[in-house]
Design an enzyme around this catalytic site. Structure first.
Site, short mmCIF file in Angstrom:
data_model
loop_
_atom_site.label_atom_id
_atom_site.label_comp_id
_atom_site.label_asym_id
_atom_site.label_seq_id
_atom_site.Cartn_x
_atom_site.Cartn_y
_atom_site.Cartn_z
N ALA A 299 1.09 -1.07 0.05
CA ALA A 299 -0.17 -0.18 -0.10
C ALA A 299 0.88 1.19 -0.14
O ALA A 299 2.25 1.42 0.49
CB ALA A 299 -1.26 -0.07 1.17
N ASP A 300 0.51 1.99 -0.55
CA ASP A 300 1.29 3.33 -0.15
C ASP A 300 0.81 4.02 1.43
O ASP A 300 -0.22 3.60 1.98
CB ASP A 300 0.52 4.86 -1.38
CG ASP A 300 1.54 5.38 -1.64
OD1 ASP A 300 2.40 5.72 -0.69
OD2 ASP A 300 1.46 6.28 -2.67
N CYS A 301 2.02 5.06 1.64
CA CYS A 301 2.17 4.78 2.94
C CYS A 301 0.63 5.31 3.24
O CYS A 301 0.54 6.71 2.99
CB CYS A 301 3.25 5.75 3.61
SG CYS A 301 5.12 4.76 2.38
N ASP A 302 -0.13 4.71 4.81
CA ASP A 302 -1.15 4.84 5.25
C ASP A 302 -2.42 5.10 4.46
O ASP A 302 -3.10 6.21 4.55
CB ASP A 302 -0.86 6.61 6.07
CG ASP A 302 0.46 6.62 6.95
OD1 ASP A 302 -0.20 5.54 7.55
OD2 ASP A 302 1.07 7.38 6.91
N SER A 303 -2.26 4.32 2.94
CA SER A 303 -3.87 4.56 2.25
C SER A 303 -4.37 3.41 3.23
O SER A 303 -5.71 4.04 2.47
CB SER A 303 -3.04 3.68 1.39
OG SER A 303 -2.40 4.26 -0.29
#
Ligand SMILES: *[C@@H]1O[C@H](CO)[C@@H](O)[C@H](O)[C@H]1NC(C)=O
Ligand SMILES: *[C@@H]1O[C@H](CO)[C@@H](O)[C@H](O)[C@H]1NC(C)=O
Ligand SMILES: *[C@@H]1O[C@H](CO)[C@@H](O)[C@H](O)[C@H]1NC(C)=O
Ligand SMILES: *[C@@H]1O[C@H](CO)[C@@H](O)[C@H](O)[C@H]1NC(C)=O
Ligand SMILES: *[C@@H]1O[C@H](CO)[C@@H](O)[C@H](O)[C@H]1NC(C)=O
Ligand SMILES: *[C@@H]1O[C@H](CO)[C@@H](O)[C@H](O)[C@H]1NC(C)=O
Ligand SMILES: *[C@@H]1O[C@H](CO)[C@@H](O)[C@H](O)[C@H]1NC(C)=O
Ligand SMILES: *[C@@H]1O[C@H](CO)[C@@H](O)[C@H](O)[C@H]1NC(C)=O
Length: 793
Positions: A299-303
């Site tokens: 996941a992109d960070c904190d998606s």
């Protein structure tokens, strides 16, 4: 220490330091297990005779649910009782090893890694070998840093989103607007990063050793960062299935299938209402099942947090969100939602523990392929160290990449300059906000902290050719007032030539910052035109740093602006690359990887409309060279040279017959001229597609200088079909030609791949009729017609 511990310690120390091929930090090190009182031979996850899948399963089966969940975030904590250390998954190497992310650090000793040009400039070289070579150099530095304890093994690069709109703030990170070029860039860069020589083919692709793990991101249709307050954490990209297949997914498909990348990252945005990280159709069914990813989805960070608080998707609780993304096929969370909430999600019955097991298998198999458990094959890369980081060869490669990418936009019989050879030294005025650029040249995903290994500034490098007088004219690229212009003009007077370094930087186009307009910021244009009107300033040579295009019509047409160069953001060695081009040590051959639109383009359509095709109802022009038919400042593929080249088509078929299976179905397509054909098209997926269209082109250097040249080969679909691209790049090659030299290039195009169209319903079709092939751009282009017909077996 008990006597037993002391003994184990000695054995451990001795065995670690006595063996020649020692890779002491690996997990499956029997001495480490001995220290814990465990015999490693009894542990299947360390048994090199078993497949990685069996080993990963054994490892995961030994963990409790809590232990499993603690490994699902980018900052995996490890399991001490299993001798499994923590692992930092997040490192970045977009155009050189960066300290963005928790996995990589610089210190007093290793203060930086080589900064290569930003991707948009390296792409402009259209040199696939260069892209791969940069990947190899970057992964050497990455492995060296790993050996020094400063970096992980998984790098979340490259960024392969298509630059759909000129306003996007992250164009500098990308390989431009053409999905095919983006896909070829991705494939080459990923192979450069990942491939271990001698291990390119293994029986089981899930056992293929990796040098480092790359990651193609951000999946998908991600190219709005923050435009007029609409940001990526809230944006719902409304995308047609056709655009999805044709534009947004294609580079990812190529990255997975041709690059065999170890990871794909899902993006922040939604697509048609669904957050990409929660969409099983996109992740599990497309990336994993259809494309057969050998690796993990991150996941992109904190998606997941964005899904809950930004998109407010289904008013999810954290547990529900975590269950949805796990079920969609998202293996690794960058952030702490998985580690904080997955246990509860399983206990509440929202997701099965099995899904977590699958994800962990995907993750550990990649770490095994990277040698994290057993070491690298034959101890490869263990010898890399400090001397391999910022090495003279890598700095030279960085300079060469910039030289290869730089695009000559205008040259009114001025460049290359031949000053500096006589005994009387010339005087040069070096002005503009980028004249003494350092960090602006390296763009983003470079240094957060630390000191670059070296900067070659424009000012320093031009000084090598004459006396320089320097005056920035503006205090920064925003150039908010014109108070510095008069002194810059005064400084330039009496110069033999005036160099104006202008353009953009991260204060104008960046992650989380899209542009609103396409003009030069503030007083920059006035600075150039004031200089141009001033007497006695010598020829004016403008050098532009930017990723997105700028409407430079005024200076393009200005009779006293003699030459214009686009240098992207050229990396830390940019200054000497620019000087090499200006003074003729290198003949430019770069080509724009994006269309440069007129300034009023941005008034014609909002950045948030995702369609590539024109929308006549709303008066939206199309996007990219494939669909935009309006006037441009410079078209995609534009770039001049100090010499001239001509093409002749030596061979091309006029008729290509495609064999169809006896009962193969035809697809109807609406033809503009109202003609009805029995079989206007067939589905590519139903066809064998064995027909190869061979095109042989002779390229001749007809000018007075040696130089490289980029041959661009487009296919053009039959003109009687609605909604097709104007043309589509299907092959390209960069070649070097001495004065007078002729090279014969042979292109072998798969008929289905290179002549297909994507229909309205997103099916890929091969139409019959009159196609053509165009070689080159603009006035020098040559073309040939190819008639495609079907023959049932
Ligand atoms: C820098 O790192 C190298 C390689 O690990 C080491 O040999 C050297 O002693 C270090 N120098 C300093 C000043 O820490
Ligand atoms: C992915 O899809 C396959 C079948 O299409 C299914 O067997 C599998 O369980 C799915 N995996 C996840 C994580 O949903
Ligand atoms: C150019 O920039 C460097 C680094 O920021 C600085 O040290 C130097 O003084 C500048 N040169 C001039 C002439 O201003
Ligand atoms: C113009 O910009 C300079 C540098 O940023 C600043 O010092 C000056 O005050 C500005 N002048 C006006 C009139 O805004
Ligand atoms: C090129 O230079 C000539 C002579 O100085 C000038 O007349 C002409 O307008 C220039 N062309 C452009 C496009 O700048
Ligand atoms: C561009 O497209 C518009 C709308 O389809 C059409 O009317 C126009 O003729 C086209 N222009 C060119 C130069 O092809
Ligand atoms: C290339 O050819 C064009 C037109 O034939 C000519 O105007 C131009 O001067 C040539 N350029 C070089 C560098 O030879
Ligand atoms: C392409 O890049 C490679 C690697 O940097 C370089 O050796 C080669 O000369 C380049 N090819 C051309 C035609 O410029």
């Amino acid at each position: 220490m008990t006597p037993f511990q002391l003994l184990s310690f000695l054995i451990f120390t001795l065995s670690t330091y006595s063996s020649v091929n020692a890779q002491p930090n690996i997990i499956c090190n029997s001495a480490k297990f001995q220290l814990m009182g465990t015999n490693m031979n009894s542990l299947p996850f360390c048994d090199q005779g078993l497949s990685y899948h069996v080993r990963a399963k054994d490892l995961v089966d030994r963990m409790t649910l809590q232990e499993k969940v603690a490994q699902l975030g980018d900052q995996a904590v490890g399991v001490e009782r299993l001798n499994l250390p923590g692992y930092q998954w997040w490192s970045e190497a977009l155009h050189g090893v960066s300290d963005v992310g928790h996995g990589t650090h610089f210190d007093n000793n290793i203060t930086a890694a080589t900064s290569f040009p930003t991707v948009i400039l390296s792409t402009a070289s259209f040199n696939e070998t260069l892209w791969k070579t940069i990947g190899e150099a970057v992964s050497n530095e990455a492995r060296a840093m790993h050996n020094l304890g400063l970096a992980g093994l998984t790098f979340w690069s490259p960024n392969i989103n298509v630059a759909r709109d000129p306003r996007w703030g992250r164009i500098l990170e990308t390989p431009g607007e053409d999905p095919f070029v983006v896909g070829r860039y991705a494939t080459n860069y990923v192979r450069g990063l990942q491939d271990v020589k001698g291990y390119l083919k293994t029986k089981d692709p899930n056992s293929r050793p990796l040098k480092v793990g790359a990651c193609c991101k951000h999946f998908a249709a991600y190219d709005v960062d923050n435009w007029k307050g609409i940001d990526r954490y809230h944006f719902d990209a409304r995308v047609t299935e056709r655009d999805m297949v044709e534009t947004f997914l294609l580079p990812f498909e190529m990255c997975v299938k041709e690059g065999d990348v170890a990871s794909v990252m899902c993006s922040y945005n939604r697509i048609n209402g669904i957050p990409t990280c929660a969409d099983p159709k996109l992740l599990n069914q497309t990336i994993r099942e259809r494309w057969n990813l050998h690796g993990y989805i991150a996941a992109d960070c904190d998606s997941i947090e964005v899904m809950i608080h930004g998109h407010k998707y289904h008013n999810d609780t954290p547990e529900e969100a975590v269950a949805q993304t796990l079920k969609a096929g998202l293996d690794l969370d960058c952030g702490s939602y998985y580690s904080d909430y997955a246990t509860a999600a399983v206990k509440e019955g929202l997701v099965k523990e099995e899904e977590i097991d699958h994800s962990l298998h995907n993750l550990y198999i990649v770490l095994m392929r990277l040698g994290w458990f057993d070491g690298t094959p034959g101890g490869a890369f263990t010898g890399l160290g400090k001397n391999d980081i910022c090495s003279p060869q890598n700095l030279e490669l960085s300079a060469d990449a910039a030289r290869q990418g730089i695009v000559l936009l205008k040259n009114n019989n001025t460049l290359p300059l031949s000053f500096g050879s006589g005994d009387q030294k010339s005087t040069f005025a070096v002005v503009g906000p980028h004249a003494n650029a350092t960090i602006a040249m390296i763009g983003n995903y470079a240094l957060q902290s630390g000191i670059a290994c070296h900067y070659s500034t424009p000012l320093d490098e031009i000084s090598a050719y004459g006396n320089v007088k320097y005056e920035p004219g503006c205090s920064n690229v925003k150039c908010e007032n014109g108070s510095g212009v008069p002194i810059a003009v005064q400084t330039a007077q009496g110069a033999d030539a005036t160099f104006v370094f202008v353009g953009l930087d991260l204060s104008v186009e960046a992650e989380s910052l899209d542009r609103i307009e396409l003009k030069f910021p503030g007083w920059q244009e006035a600075l150039i035109t004031e200089l141009a009107y001033a007497p006695n300033v010598g020829p004016i040579i403008v050098v532009i740093f930017s990723a997105g295009g700028i409407d430079i019509s005024t200076i393009k047409n200005h009779p006293r602006v003699s030459a214009i160069i686009w240098a992207g953001y050229p990396g830390a060695e940019g200054g000497r690359a620019i000087a090499d081009i200006i003074f003729g040590n290198y003949n430019p051959a770069g080509r724009l990887p994006i269309t440069w639109y007129p300034a009023d383009y941005v008034n014609k359509l909002p950045m948030t409309s995702m369609q590539l095709r024109p929308n006549p109802d709303l008066n939206y022009p199309g996007r990219t060279y494939k669909f935009y038919n309006g006037s441009t400042v410079y078209p995609f593929g534009y770039g001049l040279s100090y010499t001239n080249f001509t093409y002749t088509i030596q061979y091309a078929p006029t008729l290509v017959t495609i064999d169809l299976a006896k009962l193969q179905k035809c697809k109807q397509i609406e033809l503009l001229n109202g003609v009805n054909l029995d079989c206007p098209a067939v589905l590519v997926e139903d066809s064998k597609c064995r027909e190869i269209v061979k095109i042989v082109v002779r390229v001749r250097n007809t000018g007075q200088r040696d130089g490289a040249h980029v041959v661009l080969l487009y296919s053009v679909p039959p003109s009687n079909i609605a909604g097709t691209p104007i043309k589509r790049l299907v092959a390209f090659r960069r070649v070097f030609l001495r004065v007078g030299e002729v090279k014969t290039l042979s292109f072998k195009l798969n008929a289905c791949k290179s002549f297909s169209i994507i229909a309205d319903d997103a099916y890929e079709l091969l139409p019959t009729g009159e196609h053509s092939v165009v070689i080159g751009n603009g006035a020098d282009a040559v073309s040939t017609k190819i008639s495609m017909s079907f023959q049932f077996q």
